[in-house]
Design a protein around this motif. Structure first.
Motif, PDB file in Angstrom:
ATOM      1  N   LEU A  18       0.443  -1.688   0.135  1.00 47.82           N
ATOM      2  CA  LEU A  18       0.186  -0.041  -0.203  1.00 47.82           C
ATOM      3  C   LEU A  18       0.409   1.498  -0.182  1.00 47.82           C
ATOM      4  N   THR A  22       1.295   3.759  -3.179  1.00 51.29           N
ATOM      5  CA  THR A  22       0.930   5.366  -3.393  1.00 51.29           C
ATOM      6  C   THR A  22       2.222   6.196  -3.351  1.00 51.29           C
ATOM      7  N   TRP A  83      -5.791   7.486  -4.156  1.00 53.04           N
ATOM      8  CA  TRP A  83      -6.596   6.560  -3.240  1.00 53.04           C
ATOM      9  C   TRP A  83      -7.729   6.743  -3.417  1.00 53.04           C
ATOM     10  N   LYS A  84      -8.579   7.955  -3.868  1.00 49.97           N
ATOM     11  CA  LYS A  84      -9.941   8.049  -4.577  1.00 49.97           C
ATOM     12  C   LYS A  84     -10.080   7.470  -5.649  1.00 49.97           C
ATOM     13  N   ARG A  86      -7.685   4.715  -6.481  1.00 45.96           N
ATOM     14  CA  ARG A  86      -8.003   3.379  -6.266  1.00 45.96           C
ATOM     15  C   ARG A  86      -9.364   2.581  -5.962  1.00 45.96           C
ATOM     16  N   TYR A  88     -10.455   3.598  -2.596  1.00 47.94           N
ATOM     17  CA  TYR A  88     -10.463   3.399  -0.643  1.00 47.94           C
ATOM     18  C   TYR A  88     -11.309   4.807  -0.422  1.00 47.94           C
ATOM     19  N   ALA A 102      -7.366   6.981   5.054  1.00 52.37           N
ATOM     20  CA  ALA A 102      -8.064   6.075   4.692  1.00 52.37           C
ATOM     21  C   ALA A 102      -8.261   5.101   5.074  1.00 52.37           C
ATOM     22  N   ARG A 103      -9.502   4.783   4.252  1.00 53.82           N
ATOM     23  CA  ARG A 103      -9.100   2.686   4.495  1.00 53.82           C
ATOM     24  C   ARG A 103      -8.603   1.605   3.122  1.00 53.82           C
ATOM     25  N   SER A 104      -8.371   0.865   2.763  1.00 50.34           N
ATOM     26  CA  SER A 104      -8.322   0.467   1.645  1.00 50.34           C
ATOM     27  C   SER A 104      -9.565  -0.999   1.650  1.00 50.34           C
ATOM     28  N   THR A 105      -9.745  -0.894   0.539  1.00 47.82           N
ATOM     29  CA  THR A 105     -10.782  -2.548  -0.033  1.00 47.82           C
ATOM     30  C   THR A 105      -9.980  -3.220  -0.659  1.00 47.82           C
ATOM     31  N   ASP A 108      -9.736  -3.339   3.984  1.00 41.56           N
ATOM     32  CA  ASP A 108     -10.188  -2.429   5.122  1.00 41.56           C
ATOM     33  C   ASP A 108      -8.785  -2.129   6.254  1.00 41.56           C
ATOM     34  N   LEU A 111      -4.476   3.355   5.978  1.00 39.25           N
ATOM     35  CA  LEU A 111      -4.186   4.533   5.734  1.00 39.25           C
ATOM     36  C   LEU A 111      -4.024   5.867   6.502  1.00 39.25           C
TER      37      LEU A 111
END
Length: 142
Positions: A18, A22, A83-84, A86, A88, A102-105, A108, A111
């Motif tokens: 991650l 980024t 991030w948007k 991706r 997230y 943010a949270r990854s999808t 979860d 970040l």
């Protein structure tokens, strides 16, 4: 029976992925410098999650070095946009735009981009709660 999770090693690999993905999207590309205080994994748990005993959170934080001072805001915006893109979930952005959560999808992971002083940025990621070996340690019955 507790559900298996990813292992500590898998969680660390995902955290690093991650962060590296980024950073690879940023221009100018910063040099990563690990925050040595982030090298220890922490216990997982809160009063809501009683099944967390023995599980850990794996996280790493890095300083983003060699970003010209006049590019800090632009780099922070690039992080947010990446991030948007991706997919997230952006959970919060400071008024300055230099602190973003943010949270990854779909996994979860948390970040975070943080302002460091007046002219620096830090980037971190941390896992969900995981069993170090992917499953709970067997309990011994006397």
């Amino acid at each position: 029976m507790e559900k298996p999770t990813m292992t500590e090693a898998q969680a660390l690999a995902r955290v690093e992925q991650l962060i590296n993905e980024t950073v690879s999207a940023l221009r100018p590309k910063p040099r990563l410098e690990v925050d040595p205080t982030s090298l220890r994994n922490g216990p997982c748990g809160n009063s809501v999650d009683s099944g967390s005993k023995g599980r850990i959170i794996v996280g790493r934080n890095y300083y983003l070095r060699e970003i010209p001072k006049d590019q800090i805001n632009a780099v922070a915006l690039q992080v947010r946009e990446y991030w948007k893109q991706r997919g997230y979930v952006i959970e919060g952005v400071s008024k300055t735009g230099k602190t973003i959560a943010a949270r990854s999808t779909p996994d979860d992971f948390l970040l975070a981009l943080d302002a460091v002083g007046d002219d620096g940025l830090g980037l971190g990621a941390s896992s969900i709660c995981v069993w170090p070996n992917g499953t709970p340690e067997p309990t011994s019955n006397p």
